[in-house]
Design an enzyme around this catalytic site. Structure first.
Site, PDB file in Angstrom:
ATOM      1  CE  LYS A  75     -32.442 -26.038  13.090  1.00 52.49           C
ATOM      2  NZ  LYS A  75     -31.043 -25.224  13.388  1.00 52.49           N
ATOM      3  CB  SER A 150     -31.480 -24.656  17.114  1.00 53.44           C
ATOM      4  OG  SER A 150     -31.209 -24.538  15.884  1.00 53.44           O
ATOM      5  CB  SER A 174     -27.690 -24.236  15.713  1.00 53.22           C
ATOM      6  OG  SER A 174     -28.545 -23.605  16.737  1.00 53.22           O
TER       7      SER A 174
HETATM    8  N1  GLN Z   1     -27.761 -21.406  20.842  1.00 51.94           N
HETATM    9  C1  GLN Z   1     -27.803 -20.350  19.980  1.00 51.94           C
HETATM   10  C2  GLN Z   1     -29.102 -19.575  19.876  1.00 51.94           C
HETATM   11  O1  GLN Z   1     -29.961 -19.895  20.793  1.00 51.94           O
HETATM   12  C3  GLN Z   1     -27.595 -20.676  18.778  1.00 51.94           C
HETATM   13  C4  GLN Z   1     -28.726 -20.972  17.731  1.00 51.94           C
HETATM   14  C5  GLN Z   1     -28.498 -21.423  16.304  1.00 51.94           C
HETATM   15  O2  GLN Z   1     -27.198 -21.166  15.790  1.00 51.94           O
HETATM   16  N2  GLN Z   1     -29.480 -21.315  15.466  1.00 51.94           N
HETATM   17  O3  GLN Z   1     -29.403 -18.517  19.294  1.00 51.94           O
END
Ligand code: GLN
EC number: 6.3.5.7
Length: 485
Positions: A75, A150, A174
Site C-alpha cells: 500500500k 482504503s 481498511s
Molecule cells: N473507512 C474508514 C475511514 O474512512 C477506515 C479507514 C481506514 O481504516 N484507514 O476512516
C-alpha cells in the site's frame, strides 16, 4: 497463480525461477492495469533484480525462506526508500522517502519481491479508493464497482492475481472491508504487533499494518514475516511471536470446546439479507466444525462510528499538520508570504475528504470543545472496550459480518460521506479496542459479489483467529472462486 507454499516448492525444486514468477506477475499487471488501476507505481526493474538475487541463492544451494521470490504489493502509505510514496495525495506527489519502513525492510530481508505500490484513499481516509487523487481502483468481480478501501488497491491486486499477497493498513476497517468486497482474506493485527515505523500516520491510536492473501495460510505466512518488536516504534509490543502458519488444523475439535460468540447487535437494521444469510450459514458451519456457539451482546457497538469519526479526524488533524510546504512534499507556487504559502499548499494539495477531516478534527480539539467531543469520544471508546472484555469472558472468538453490504457501484456514495462512514459500523470497534480481526470469504450475492465473515479475537490471539478462519475456509470452497476479470 499458486499459493506461497506451492510456489516455494516450485522454486526449490527448480521447476520455475523467481524471475519467471515475477515476470508472470508483471505481465498480468501490464494486461490488467488499464482497467483495474490497483497500482500507483509498478517497480518492475527493482522486482526483477530482487528475483534474480533469490535465483542466485537457489543456484548457490542456499536455503531460502517461504516468502523468497514471492511477488507482493505494498500500500502506498508505507515508505519505500527510493520509490515514490504518495499516500494517493497530491501533497506527496513527488515524495521519494530517504528511508525504508520496517515492514518493507523485513519483507526485503525475507526475499519477497515487491512488484509495486498500491492505490488507496488519500491518506487512507475512505472506504472505496475513490478519494485517491490519482485513480479509482475497480473491483475485479465487477469493474463498475469499488474494491472497498482504503486499501482497495492491495485487495484488488491480490484478487486479480497481480501479486500473491499484499500489505494494507487498517484504521477503521481498511484491510477487512476491501478484503470482504474483493473476496480475499484480510487481517488486522493487534495494535502494536506489527511495527508502524515508516507507515504514514493517519490516526496514531488506531492505525495497524496487516496482510492480504487469497488464503488464510498465505495471510498467516505474511503475518509471520512482519510481526514483532521494533525499537523504532514506541507503540510496538515486546512479545513472543508464535508461528501463525504452523500446525493449522482443518477442524475446531479440541479438548475444551472453542467458544464463538455471535455479536447480536450486528444483525439488525441496515444489514443486507444476503449478507445475513451467508454469515448465519458460516456460523452454522463453525458449529459443525466443533465450535460452541453463544449469542453475545455488545450494546455500545453502535457508538463506534460516531466516536471513531471524532477520534480519527482529531488525530489526523494533528498528524497532517506536517504537510505545510516547508519540510517536504508539494509547495504551492506564487505565494505572496508565508501564510499564503501554507494556505495555498494545503488547500490545493489535499483532497476534499482529507480537508473535511482536518476541519472536523481541529474543531473537536479546540479549547471549549475538547471535553464535549474528543474526551467524550474517548470515554465511549472505553465502553466499547469493556463490551469486548465482558464478551471475552464468555467466548474465545467473536463473529459477525465484515460489512453490512457487498461492493457498491463507483460514484454511488462518494457525494454522501455519512453513508460511506456507516459502512464501517462492524469493523471500527476492533480498532477502538486494539483487537485483531480477520475477514474471510463466506459467500456470494446474486450479482456474484463476495461476502465476508469477520472474526474478532482476544488481544494477541492472532493464532486462535487464524486457526478458526483456516478451519472454516478449508471446509468451504468460497476462496477457490475466481473473479471473471
Ligand atoms: N473507512 C474508514 C475511514 O474512512 C477506515 C479507514 C481506514 O481504516 N484507514 O476512516
Amino acid at each position: 497463480m499458486a499459493s506461497i507454499r506451492e510456489l516455494h516448492e516450485q522454486l526449490i525444486k527448480k521447476e520455475r525461477s523467481a524471475v519467471e514468477i515475477t515476470q508472470e506477475a508483471l505481465d498480468r499487471i501490464q494486461v490488467l492495469e488499464p482497467k483495474l488501476h490497483s497500482f500507483l507505481h509498478v517497480t518492475a526493474q527493482q522486482a526483477l533484480e530482487q528475483a534474480r538475487a533469490v535465483d542466485a541463492k537457489i543456484a548457490a544451494g542456499e536455503k531460502i525462506g517461504l516468502l523468497a521470490g514471492i511477488p507482493i504489493g505494498i500500500k502506498d502509505n508505507m515508505c519505500t526508500k527510493g520509490v515514490p510514496t504518495t499516500c494517493a495525495s497530491r501533497i506527496l506527489e513527488n515524495f521519494v522517502p530517504p528511508y525504508e519502513s520496517t515492514v518493507t525492510q523485513k519483507l526485503a530481508d525475507a526475499g519477497a519481491v515487491m512488484v509495486g505500490k498500491t492505490n488507496l484513499d488519500e491518506f487512507a481516509m475512505g472506504g472505496s479508493t475513490e478519494n485517491s487523487a490519482y485513480q479509482t481502483t475497480a473491483n475485479p468481480w465487477d469493474l463498475s464497482r469499488v474494491p472497498g478501501g482504503s486499501s482497495g488497491g492491495s485487495a484488488a491486486a491480490v484478487a486479480a492475481e497481480e501479486c500473491v499477497v499484499s500489505l494494507g493498513s487498517d484504521t477503521g476497517g481498511s484491510i477487512r472491508q476491501p478484503a470482504s468486497f474483493c473476496g480475499v482474506v484480510g487481517l488486522k493485527p493487534t495494535y502494536g504487533l506489527v511495527s508502524r515505523y515508516g507507515l504514514v500516520a493517519f490516526a496514531s491510536s488506531l492505525d495497524q499494518i496487516g496482510p492480504f492473501g487469497r488464503s488464510v495460510e498465505d495471510t498467516a505466512i505474511l503475518l509471520n514475516a512482519i510481526a514483532g518488536y521494533d525499537p523504532k516504534d514506541s507503540t510496538s509490543l515486546k512479545v513472543e511471536i508464535p508461528d501463525y502458519a504452523a500446525s493449522l488444523k482443518p477442524d475446531l475439535k479440541a479438548r475444551s470446546k472453542l467458544r464463538i460468540g455471535i455479536i447480536k447487535e450486528t444483525f439488525g437494521e441496515g444489514l443486507d439479507s444476503v449478507v445475513e444469510q451467508a454469515v448465519t450459514k458460516a456460523i452454522d458451519q463453525l458449529q459443525n466444525l466443533g465450535a460452541e456457539i453463544h449469542i453475545i451482546s455488545c450494546p455500545n457497538f453502535r457508538y463506534g462510528v460516531p466516536s471513531y469519526y471524532i477520534i480519527a479526524p482529531s488525530e489526523a488533524s494533528a498528524n497532517l499538520a506536517r504537510y505545510d510546504g516547508v519540510k517536504y512534499g508539494y509547495r504551492a507556487p506564487d505565494a505572496e508570504n508565508l501564510l499564503s504559502m501554507y494556505t495555498r499548499t494545503r488547500s490545493t494539495g489535499f483532497g476534499a475528504e482529507v480537508k473535511r477531516r482536518i476541519m472536523i478534527g481541529t474543531y473537536a480539539l479546540s479549547a471549549g470543545y475538547y471535553d464535549a467531543y474528543y474526551l467524550k469520544a474517548q470515554k465511549v471508546r472505553t465502553l466499547i472496550k469493556q463490551d469486548f472484555e465482558k464478551a471475552f469472558k464468555q467466548v474465545d472468538v467473536l463473529a459477525c459480518p465484515t460489512v453490512p453490504t457487498t461492493a457498491f457501484k463507483a460514484g454511488e456514495k462518494n457525494t454522501d460521506p455519512l453513508s460511506m462512514y456507516l459502512l464501517d459500523l462492524m469493523t471500527i470497534p476492533a480498532n477502538l479496542a486494539g483487537l485483531p480481526g480477520i475477514s474471510v470469504p463466506c459467500g456470494f450475492d446474486n450479482n456474484n459479489l463476495p461476502i465476508g465473515l469477520q472474526l474478532i479475537g482476544k488481544v494477541l490471539r492472532e493464532d486462535q483467529l487464524i486457526q478458526v478462519a483456516y478451519a472454516y475456509e478449508q471446509s468451504t470452497t468460497w476462496h477457490l472462486r475466481q473473479p471473471p476479470f
